[in-house]
Write a protein that holds these residues in place. Structure first.
Motif, short mmCIF file in Angstrom:
data_model
loop_
_atom_site.label_atom_id
_atom_site.label_comp_id
_atom_site.label_asym_id
_atom_site.label_seq_id
_atom_site.Cartn_x
_atom_site.Cartn_y
_atom_site.Cartn_z
N THR A 30 0.83 -1.20 0.00
CA THR A 30 0.00 0.00 0.00
C THR A 30 0.86 1.25 0.00
N THR A 31 1.93 1.24 0.78
CA THR A 31 2.82 2.39 0.83
C THR A 31 3.52 2.61 -0.50
N VAL A 32 3.97 1.53 -1.12
CA VAL A 32 4.60 1.64 -2.44
C VAL A 32 3.60 2.17 -3.47
N ALA A 33 2.39 1.67 -3.43
CA ALA A 33 1.37 2.15 -4.35
C ALA A 33 1.07 3.63 -4.14
N LEU A 34 1.00 4.06 -2.89
CA LEU A 34 0.76 5.47 -2.59
C LEU A 34 1.89 6.34 -3.12
N LEU A 35 3.12 5.92 -2.87
CA LEU A 35 4.27 6.68 -3.39
C LEU A 35 4.24 6.76 -4.91
N THR A 36 3.84 5.67 -5.55
CA THR A 36 3.77 5.66 -7.00
C THR A 36 2.69 6.61 -7.52
N VAL A 37 1.57 6.64 -6.83
CA VAL A 37 0.50 7.56 -7.24
C VAL A 37 0.94 9.01 -7.06
N VAL A 38 1.56 9.29 -5.93
CA VAL A 38 1.94 10.67 -5.62
C VAL A 38 3.13 11.12 -6.46
N LEU A 39 4.12 10.27 -6.63
CA LEU A 39 5.35 10.66 -7.33
C LEU A 39 5.44 10.17 -8.77
#
Length: 103
Positions: A30-39
């Protein structure tokens, strides 16, 4: 009350219970997915570069097969290189999109 004291005792013959399942990987994903969405592609480039470095080091140390679905570490490295190049190409377009959107 003392007549029921024997009911709340641990039976040594049973053994220790299994530890409960810890879904840490789900939190990491989930954290990796969030970072990917944001960055966007910047995160993709960073993660793929990190993975390339890790797989290259593991291959130099003798790892020829990975638990990755691709199996052979050469295929994994090729896949990661393609993803990294695509992310590097996409980054300026992604930045331009956000600059245009904010202005």
């Amino acid at each position: 009350m003392s007549e029921f004291a024997h009911l709340n005792q641990r039976d040594a013959s049973v053994g220790d219970p299994a530890p409960p399942f810890d879904p840490l990987r789900l939190c990491v994903y989930t954290t990796v997915a969030l970072l990917t969405v944001v960055l966007g592609p910047i995160a993709l480039l960073a993660f793929s570069s990190l993975a390339i470095a890790g797989y290259a080091k593991a291959r130099r140390r003798g790892l020829l097969r990975s638990r990755c679905k691709l199996g052979d570490t050469r295929l994994v490295l090729a896949y990661l290189a393609v993803v990294a190049v695509a992310a590097a190409v996409a980054t300026p377009f992604w930045v331009a999109f956000w600059v245009q959107w904010w202005t």
